[in-house]
Design a protein around this motif. Sequence first.
Motif, PDB file in Angstrom:
ATOM      1  N   LEU A 523       0.822  -1.219   0.000  1.00  0.00           N
ATOM      2  CA  LEU A 523       0.000   0.000   0.000  1.00  0.00           C
ATOM      3  C   LEU A 523       0.855   1.268   0.000  1.00  0.00           C
ATOM      4  O   LEU A 523       0.366   2.351  -0.342  1.00  0.00           O
ATOM      5  CB  LEU A 523      -0.944   0.003   1.211  1.00  0.00           C
ATOM      6  N   ASP A 525       2.555   4.658   0.654  1.00  0.00           N
ATOM      7  CA  ASP A 525       2.223   5.862   1.428  1.00  0.00           C
ATOM      8  C   ASP A 525       0.726   6.023   1.672  1.00  0.00           C
ATOM      9  O   ASP A 525       0.309   6.979   2.327  1.00  0.00           O
ATOM     10  CB  ASP A 525       2.743   7.105   0.696  1.00  0.00           C
ATOM     11  N   LYS A 526      -0.066   5.112   1.142  1.00  0.00           N
ATOM     12  CA  LYS A 526      -1.521   5.220   1.366  1.00  0.00           C
ATOM     13  C   LYS A 526      -1.850   5.112   2.855  1.00  0.00           C
ATOM     14  O   LYS A 526      -2.827   5.713   3.323  1.00  0.00           O
ATOM     15  CB  LYS A 526      -2.255   4.120   0.593  1.00  0.00           C
ATOM     16  N   LYS A 568      -4.267  15.891   4.872  1.00  0.00           N
ATOM     17  CA  LYS A 568      -4.568  14.468   4.891  1.00  0.00           C
ATOM     18  C   LYS A 568      -4.389  13.920   6.304  1.00  0.00           C
ATOM     19  O   LYS A 568      -3.450  14.286   7.017  1.00  0.00           O
ATOM     20  CB  LYS A 568      -3.641  13.695   3.945  1.00  0.00           C
ATOM     21  N   LEU A 601      -5.217  -3.857  -1.898  1.00  0.00           N
ATOM     22  CA  LEU A 601      -5.851  -2.686  -2.507  1.00  0.00           C
ATOM     23  C   LEU A 601      -7.364  -2.704  -2.325  1.00  0.00           C
ATOM     24  O   LEU A 601      -7.991  -1.666  -2.090  1.00  0.00           O
ATOM     25  CB  LEU A 601      -5.500  -2.624  -3.997  1.00  0.00           C
ATOM     26  N   TYR A 604      -8.215  -1.977   1.358  1.00  0.00           N
ATOM     27  CA  TYR A 604      -8.009  -0.553   1.627  1.00  0.00           C
ATOM     28  C   TYR A 604      -9.120   0.279   0.982  1.00  0.00           C
ATOM     29  O   TYR A 604      -9.688   1.178   1.623  1.00  0.00           O
ATOM     30  CB  TYR A 604      -6.641  -0.128   1.108  1.00  0.00           C
ATOM     31  N   ARG A 608     -11.978   2.614   2.861  1.00  0.00           N
ATOM     32  CA  ARG A 608     -12.226   4.022   2.542  1.00  0.00           C
ATOM     33  C   ARG A 608     -13.711   4.264   2.284  1.00  0.00           C
ATOM     34  O   ARG A 608     -14.278   5.268   2.743  1.00  0.00           O
ATOM     35  CB  ARG A 608     -11.407   4.439   1.313  1.00  0.00           C
ATOM     36  N   GLU A 616      -8.888   6.128  -3.717  1.00  0.00           N
ATOM     37  CA  GLU A 616      -7.944   7.112  -4.255  1.00  0.00           C
ATOM     38  C   GLU A 616      -7.806   6.987  -5.767  1.00  0.00           C
ATOM     39  O   GLU A 616      -7.683   7.978  -6.479  1.00  0.00           O
ATOM     40  CB  GLU A 616      -6.581   6.951  -3.583  1.00  0.00           C
TER      41      GLU A 616
END
Length: 629
Positions: A523, A525-526, A568, A601, A604, A608, A616
Motif C-alpha cells: 500500500l 504511502d496510502k 490528509k 488494494l 483498503y 475508505r 484514491e
Amino acid sequence: MKQFKTESKRILDLMINSIYTNKEIFLRELISNASDAIDKLRFISLTDGKVNTDFKIVLSRDEEARTLTIEDNGIGMTEEELEKNLGTIAESGTLAFKKATAEKGEKAEGDESRLIGQFGVGFYSAFMVADKVEVYSKKYGEEKAFKWVSKGAEGYTVEETEKAGNGTKIVLYLKPDTDDCKYSDFLKEYKLTSLVKEYSDYIRYPIETEVTRSERKEGSPDDKPEYETVKKTEVLNSMVPIWKKPKKDVADKDLNEFYKNQFHDYQDPLKSIYAKIEGSVTYDTLLFFPARAPYDYYSKDYKKGLKLYCNGVMVMEKCEELLPDYFGFVKGIVDSADLSLNISREILQQDRQVKALALSIEKKISSELKKMMDEDRENYEKLFKEFGLAIKFGVYAGFGMNKDKLQDFLMFYSSKKEKLVSLKEYVDEMPEGQEFIYYASGESYDKIAALPQIEKAKEKGYEILYFKDGVDEFLAKILTEYNGKKFKSVSEADFTSSKEEQDELKEKAEKYKDLLKEIKEDLGDKVKEVRLTANLKTYPACLASGGDISIEMEKVFNSMPNADGSIKADKVLEISSEHRILSRLEELYNTDKDKLKKYALVLYGGARLLEGLAPESAGEFVTALTDII
C-alpha cells in the motif's frame, strides 16, 4: 439674521450628513424632543396643580404647502432658551434641566430620569429633510411666545409671535424631491404611521394625527351598504410597551403574538422570557427562543442583535453588542434608561454600562436555557436541533475560552438511548470502570451506526455519542475531557477488555507481523501502518486515524472553500483478527504475493468507502476487485 455660535456651516453639515445614517430618523428625534418637553412639564405638575396634564404630540401635514408640523403641549421655551438651545449647536436643554434638578438635590426618578435628549443635535436632523424650519414656542407660565426661523447654516432669526397655550410647534418646509429621496413621502399618512410605529411606538404620550378612513354611512341598508370618506383624529402609538406592563397582566398568547408581529415569524416561540432586572444596570427585557432557524442563520449575511430602546424610544433595530455569537439565535427587546447613547442615538458607546448589560443578558439566557433543559426537555431538544451548531461553534471559538460556560448545553445522539443526551447525562450513567467518553464520527446518524468500528463497542455495552457535525471532533479536542472523563474515538479505542483477549491479540500480531509488513509495503504511502484489531466483528477491515487529524477532520478541511486537498489524515489499515480474510491473506502471502497486493488494494478501498471516502484510484480499485473475482 443671527449666526450660530459654532463653526456654523461646517458643524451643521456634519450634523446632517455624518451623524445620522438615514433621513427618516428626523421624525424620531423631533418626537423624542417633544416627549422630553412634556416630561419636563409633567415633572413640574407634581407640585403645580394648574398644569393641564392632557399631554399629547400632534403631527399635521399639508401636502400642497409641503409642510410637516410636530407640536407638543410641553414646557415650551423662552426667547433666551430658544437662542441658547437652538442657536447653539450641541446645546441641550434637556441636559441642563437634569443638571439643575441634580444641583437642587432632587432625586432623579420617575419623569425626569426618562429624559434622553442630552446632546442638543437631534433637532438639527430636521435639516436633512427640510430647507426651512420654523419653531413657535411659549414657555409654561409666560405670556409671550417666540418664533425661531432658520434655513440652515446661514443663521437664524428670533422674533415675538402669537401662540395659544404653552408648548412648541415645529414646522418643516420639506425639500424638493430628488432621485435619491422622495421627501414628499414624509407627508403621506402611511409613511408617518409606519415611522411612528417603528421608532416611537412606545413614547408614553399619545401621538395624534388626522387620518382618512372609509366608513359605512349611518342608516345605509344592510343589503346595500354605502360608504363615505371621513377624516378623524387617531392615536398612532401604543404608548405602553408590553414589557412595561405587570407580568400578571401579560398572557402567553399576548407574548406569542407580540413576538410574531415584531420578528415576522409565523410560529410561536419555544420560550418567552419576561424580566425586569435591577442591579449594576437596570433594564426591562423580553427575550424569545425561536422554534426554527431563519434560512440564513448559518450564513455570513445573518445579523444577530436585540432591539434596543431607551425609555421607549427605539435606539437600534439590532444591537449586536448585546448578544454573543453563540446566543445569536435569541430575539428580543431591551429597554434601559442606564445607557450612554452616542451623539446620534444610533450606536452605543462602548462603555462599562453596555458591557454590564450584555453580561447580564447572557447570564439570563444561560439560566433560562438550563431551566429549559431540566424542565422542558422536549422544547430544549427542538431548540438544540435548530441552533445547537451555534453553541458548538461558541465552545470551539477562541480556543475554548467559553467552553466552561457552554459545555453543559451541548447534546449528542446516543447509540444506546437513540436520542439526544447531554455530556452530564452520559458521564453520570457510565458503568464503573469506564475511562472514556466514546464517540464515533460520520456524515449522518445512519452512516455512523454502520461504521465497522462501533460493532464491538456496542457488543461490550458501551454507549457511543454520534458526532455528525463537522465541528464535533474539533469540539472534543478543545474540551479534552468532561468531569474528569476524556473523549476517545472508537477508531482509537481498544475494546479488548479482558487480559485473555489482549494476550490473544498480541500473539496473532506477532504471528502475522511479516504479513502485515508486506501489506504495508504493497500500500506504500496510502497508510501509515497496517495492524490487527479485535474491535471488528462483521467487517474484514477498517481505517483508523494515526495522528492528530482524524479522517472526519480531513473531510471537513477539504470541504472548505478554496481547499486544495492537501490536508490528509494519517491512516491506519486495521484488519480483523477474527475474520476469515486473515487466513486467506496468509495463504496468499505464502503462495501468490501479486494477488496479495490486489487483496490489499481491495481491503483498503473498501475501508475508505466505509469511511465515506472514495477510493484514491477508482481504476486501480476496480481492476484489483475484478481480478480477484
